[in-house]
Design a protein around this motif. Structure first.
Motif, PDB file in Angstrom:
ATOM      1  N   TYR A   1       0.858  -1.185   0.000  1.00 38.09           N
ATOM      2  CA  TYR A   1       0.000   0.000   0.000  1.00 38.09           C
ATOM      3  C   TYR A   1       0.891   1.231   0.000  1.00 38.09           C
ATOM      4  CZ  TYR A   1      -2.264   4.113   1.830  1.00 38.09           C
ATOM      5  OH  TYR A   1      -2.671   5.413   1.995  1.00 38.09           O
ATOM      6  N   GLY A   2       0.527   2.195  -0.806  1.00 33.38           N
ATOM      7  CA  GLY A   2       1.287   3.433  -0.813  1.00 33.38           C
ATOM      8  C   GLY A   2       0.625   4.473  -1.694  1.00 33.38           C
ATOM      9  N   LEU A   3       1.300   5.593  -1.850  1.00 33.57           N
ATOM     10  CA  LEU A   3       0.841   6.685  -2.697  1.00 33.57           C
ATOM     11  C   LEU A   3       2.061   7.490  -3.109  1.00 33.57           C
ATOM     12  CD1 LEU A   3      -0.815   9.435  -0.467  1.00 33.57           C
ATOM     13  CD2 LEU A   3       0.355   7.451   0.488  1.00 33.57           C
ATOM     14  N   SER A   4       1.955   8.180  -4.223  1.00 36.78           N
ATOM     15  CA  SER A   4       3.111   8.896  -4.765  1.00 36.78           C
ATOM     16  C   SER A   4       3.754   9.800  -3.731  1.00 36.78           C
ATOM     17  CB  SER A   4       2.690   9.729  -5.984  1.00 36.78           C
ATOM     18  OG  SER A   4       2.211   8.909  -7.023  1.00 36.78           O
ATOM     19  N   GLU A   5       2.936  10.441  -2.919  1.00 36.32           N
ATOM     20  CA  GLU A   5       3.440  11.399  -1.922  1.00 36.32           C
ATOM     21  C   GLU A   5       4.298  10.754  -0.844  1.00 36.32           C
ATOM     22  OE1 GLU A   5      -0.379  13.251  -3.575  1.00 36.32           O
ATOM     23  OE2 GLU A   5       0.438  11.246  -3.193  1.00 36.32           O
ATOM     24  N   ALA A   6       4.305   9.414  -0.785  1.00 39.35           N
ATOM     25  CA  ALA A   6       5.121   8.698   0.210  1.00 39.35           C
ATOM     26  C   ALA A   6       6.197   7.854  -0.459  1.00 39.35           C
ATOM     27  CB  ALA A   6       4.240   7.818   1.097  1.00 39.35           C
ATOM     28  N   SER A   7       6.511   8.162  -1.688  1.00 38.77           N
ATOM     29  CA  SER A   7       7.698   7.665  -2.410  1.00 38.77           C
ATOM     30  C   SER A   7       7.680   6.287  -3.077  1.00 38.77           C
ATOM     31  CB  SER A   7       8.934   7.725  -1.498  1.00 38.77           C
ATOM     32  OG  SER A   7       9.141   9.022  -1.000  1.00 38.77           O
ATOM     33  N   PRO A   8       6.765   5.403  -3.124  1.00 31.08           N
ATOM     34  CA  PRO A   8       5.386   5.524  -2.693  1.00 31.08           C
ATOM     35  C   PRO A   8       4.997   4.623  -1.514  1.00 31.08           C
ATOM     36  CG  PRO A   8       5.476   3.907  -4.420  1.00 31.08           C
ATOM     37  CD  PRO A   8       6.901   4.310  -4.112  1.00 31.08           C
ATOM     38  N   ASN A   9       5.827   3.618  -1.186  1.00 32.92           N
ATOM     39  CA  ASN A   9       5.338   2.586  -0.277  1.00 32.92           C
ATOM     40  C   ASN A   9       5.272   3.053   1.163  1.00 32.92           C
ATOM     41  OD1 ASN A   9       5.965  -0.266   1.381  1.00 32.92           O
ATOM     42  ND2 ASN A   9       4.555  -0.420  -0.327  1.00 32.92           N
ATOM     43  N   VAL A  10       4.158   2.746   1.819  1.00 35.11           N
ATOM     44  CA  VAL A  10       3.946   3.028   3.239  1.00 35.11           C
ATOM     45  C   VAL A  10       4.096   1.752   4.051  1.00 35.11           C
ATOM     46  CG1 VAL A  10       2.258   3.777   4.972  1.00 35.11           C
ATOM     47  CG2 VAL A  10       2.450   5.005   2.799  1.00 35.11           C
ATOM     48  N   CYS A  11       3.516   0.689   3.546  1.00 38.15           N
ATOM     49  CA  CYS A  11       3.618  -0.593   4.245  1.00 38.15           C
ATOM     50  C   CYS A  11       3.655  -1.721   3.230  1.00 38.15           C
ATOM     51  CB  CYS A  11       2.462  -0.781   5.227  1.00 38.15           C
ATOM     52  SG  CYS A  11       0.833  -0.880   4.455  1.00 38.15           S
ATOM     53  N   MET A  12       4.333  -2.799   3.609  1.00 37.30           N
ATOM     54  CA  MET A  12       4.409  -3.989   2.771  1.00 37.30           C
ATOM     55  C   MET A  12       4.585  -5.188   3.683  1.00 37.30           C
ATOM     56  SD  MET A  12       6.943  -4.888  -0.444  1.00 37.30           S
ATOM     57  CE  MET A  12       6.106  -3.818  -1.629  1.00 37.30           C
ATOM     58  N   SER A  13       3.941  -6.279   3.330  1.00 37.20           N
ATOM     59  CA  SER A  13       4.087  -7.502   4.116  1.00 37.20           C
ATOM     60  C   SER A  13       5.531  -7.982   4.070  1.00 37.20           C
ATOM     61  CB  SER A  13       3.194  -8.612   3.552  1.00 37.20           C
ATOM     62  OG  SER A  13       1.913  -8.156   3.215  1.00 37.20           O
ATOM     63  N   HIS A  14       5.933  -8.748   5.075  1.00 35.77           N
ATOM     64  CA  HIS A  14       7.173  -9.516   5.002  1.00 35.77           C
ATOM     65  C   HIS A  14       6.865 -10.815   4.269  1.00 35.77           C
ATOM     66  CE1 HIS A  14       9.647  -7.007   7.635  1.00 35.77           C
ATOM     67  NE2 HIS A  14       8.614  -6.882   8.438  1.00 35.77           N
ATOM     68  N   HIS A  15       7.766 -11.229   3.399  1.00 33.60           N
ATOM     69  CA  HIS A  15       7.508 -12.406   2.564  1.00 33.60           C
ATOM     70  C   HIS A  15       7.309 -13.682   3.375  1.00 33.60           C
ATOM     71  CE1 HIS A  15      11.589 -14.177   3.024  1.00 33.60           C
ATOM     72  NE2 HIS A  15      11.938 -12.912   3.191  1.00 33.60           N
ATOM     73  N   ASP A  16       7.802 -13.689   4.612  1.00 35.18           N
ATOM     74  CA  ASP A  16       7.663 -14.893   5.446  1.00 35.18           C
ATOM     75  C   ASP A  16       6.660 -14.697   6.575  1.00 35.18           C
ATOM     76  OD1 ASP A  16       9.188 -13.082   6.827  1.00 35.18           O
ATOM     77  OD2 ASP A  16      10.881 -14.427   7.206  1.00 35.18           O
ATOM     78  N   ASP A  17       5.840 -13.649   6.476  1.00 37.81           N
ATOM     79  CA  ASP A  17       4.776 -13.468   7.454  1.00 37.81           C
ATOM     80  C   ASP A  17       3.689 -14.524   7.198  1.00 37.81           C
ATOM     81  OD1 ASP A  17       3.416 -12.368   9.567  1.00 37.81           O
ATOM     82  OD2 ASP A  17       2.760 -10.563   8.514  1.00 37.81           O
TER      83      ASP A  17
END
Length: 545
Positions: free
Chosen positions: A329-345
């Motif tokens: 999840y993200g938006l251009s104003e945040a470069s863009p990523n705000v959060c991302m799952s860990h691949h092993d979650d």
């Protein structure tokens, strides 16, 4: 939950990141686009040649240079070359119509434009001639007084422009002992993004904004040197620059791409090139998963990031083998990523859309009506603070102040929820912006164009469900007294003035909006208008996962 250490990071420029990958992986493939290949050493050398050409043309630190073409080796080389001399790249959406391109080039104070002559059957030189006639004689043109140079990739080079080969020749003859000093906090990219106003805004992102975001994200979806990452995300979006190009740059992985996204071509490339990673949204994955020849391409995917609902995500894991799928999840104003799952979650958490906030980024959820900070389990507007937040909107101080408050919180306008372990889940956009495939569309942008039609008194636009693109534009218009027009005529008129994804798929002429619902301030209630559109156009609501 597995504990993850924070990725090591030292502030750097794009040129420093490129030098490091070229030194460590010189002979390994860096880029494969449309069958053309470059090693890391070849990429570095090509970037140096183009950088010298740009300096010979008078481009330096802080200058704004635009690029308009599909994903290609030249796009990447130009972007990296501009970055290496401190210039700011302005990506131009190749789906823009002439008026949209003119606005972008003028608002961004573009000094040099690198443009292909043709792409997707679009004659970009003819489009440029229409907005900048002086390109056939000598620049500048009164419409774009700051645009001094146009460099053309292709054979159709107007008299007032130069070809790409000429740029290289100028660079070969140029010798500069002291190139511009570039710093990590210098602006790297001006990303135009849709908003709630009629006019797109230029998001200013620094080298550190984008490179750190890319490095942190790459760790989340387990991208490393030696991996082969296919991404058809267009480079005129930050999903194509930060989350694709720069993710590969900061890790030394090979990035594979295509000028445009075609589902079977994507499947064929991932299969034949033995790709380990990929990325995409609902529309892209559905087009691949539902392709009649999908089974002919046994993939070897392990990891990748998606922006998809649970139903599509589950199919990506089960049918494409992407066990390490992560949500973004993200938006251009945040470069863009705000959060991302860990691949092993936990896999089910990842499929359901839960993702961990990036390291050293603050996120809070705020009740949009009261301003109260929400506890875990309660929905609220996602607000972001920290190193990933943009420098601001270019030449739009008032809009910047509305987006970033006095305490440094970026107000995203998006609704989310957190769990007790700090995961964030995006729910929906509070604003009226909707997505057509992978493109954001602000209703006000379409309404502004419709209002230019002499027969239209008032226009209202909403997003309505579509089985392939998730949503498409629909418009309601009130005609001026004494004027007549048909929906087909108005849609055709719009098609000549708007990028395809902004053109209304449906249009209805009405006498007023009173029966649909108006607020106390005489604004049309978009949610009620959308509900009415489902009835009027015989549409079914998209299944909510």
């Amino acid at each position: 939950m597995i504990n993850h250490s924070k990725p090591a990071w030292k502030k750097q420029t794009l040129a420093e990141a490129l030098a490091a990958s070229a030194a460590a992986h010189a002979r390994e493939e860096a880029l494969v686009i449309a069958g053309r290949r470059l090693s890391w050493a070849e990429l570095r050398d090509n970037v140096r040649e183009v950088a010298r050409g740009l300096r010979a043309l008078g481009i330096g630190r802080g200058d704004h240079v635009a690029v308009c073409m599909g994903n290609s080796l030249e796009w990447v080389i130009f972007f990296y070359a501009a970055a290496s001399i401190g210039a700011v790249t302005v990506p131009v959406n190749t789906r823009f119509k002439a008026d949209e391109m003119l606005y972008c080039l003028k608002q961004a104070d573009v000094k040099l434009l690198f443009i292909t002559d043709r792409f997707l059957k679009i004659d970009f030189i003819a489009m440029l001639r229409g907005i900048c006639p002086a390109v056939d004689r000598a620049l500048p043109d009164p419409a774009l007084p700051l645009l001094r140079t146009v460099v053309v990739l292709g054979r159709d080079v107007p008299a007032g422009a130069i070809g790409f080969s000429a740029l290289l020749e100028k660079g070969a003859a140029f010798d500069e002992a002291y190139p511009p000093e570039v710093k990590p906090d210098d602006a790297l990219l001006m990303q135009f993004t849709s908003g709630t106003t009629s006019y797109p805004k230029g998001v200013m992102l620094s080298h550190d904004n984008m490179l750190r975001n890319a490095a942190y994200v790459a760790a989340r979806f387990n991208l490393k040197a030696g991996d082969r990452y296919y991404s058809a995300r267009p480079y005129y979006h930050v999903a194509g620059t930060t989350l694709s190009l720069l993710a590969a740059l900061t890790t030394g992985a090979c990035l594979l791409s295509s000028p445009t996204f075609e589902p079977e071509e994507a499947l064929s490339t991932m299969w034949s090139e033995e790709c380990t990673h990929t990325s995409g949204n609902d529309t892209m994955f559905l087009m691949m998963l539902n392709h009649p020849r999908f089974a002919q391409y046994p993939l070897k995917l392990r990891n990748g990031w998606v922006s998809c609902g649970p139903e599509v995500s589950r199919r990506v894991v089960g049918q494409m083998g992407m066990k390490g799928l992560v949500q973004a999840y993200g938006l251009s104003e945040a470069s863009p990523n705000v959060c991302m799952s860990h691949h092993d979650d936990d896999l089910e958490k990842r499929i359901e859309g839960w993702a961990h906030i990036l390291d050293d980024v603050e996120v809070r959820l705020v009740n949009p009506e009261t301003g109260a900070v929400q506890p875990p389990g309660k929905t609220g507007e996602i607000q972001v603070r920290g190193w990933s937040v943009m420098q601001g909107y270019y030449r739009m101080p008032e809009q910047t102040a509305k987006a970033i408050d006095a305490e440094g919180w970026l107000h995203t306008g998006d609704l989310g929820i957190m769990d007790d372990e700090g995961r964030l889940k995006f729910i929906t956009r509070i604003k009226d912006v909707f997505r057509v495939g992978g493109e954001n569309v602000a209703p006000a942008e379409v309404e502004d164009v419709l209002h230019r039609h002499p027969a239209i008194k008032q226009a209202q636009v909403i997003g309505v469900p579509d089985p392939r693109l998730i949503e498409v534009p629909a418009a309601y218009v009130i005609l001026n007294e004494g004027h007549s027009a048909t929906p087909e005529e108005l849609i055709g008129w719009s098609r000549e003035r708007l990028a395809n994804f902004r053109v209304p798929r449906y249009l209805k002429i009405v006498d007023s909006f009173e029966h649909i619902g108006m607020t106390g301030s005489a604004k049309v209630q978009k949610n009620k208008l959308r509900a009415q559109a489902l009835i009027d156009f015989g549409l079914e609501e998209t299944k909510k996962a």
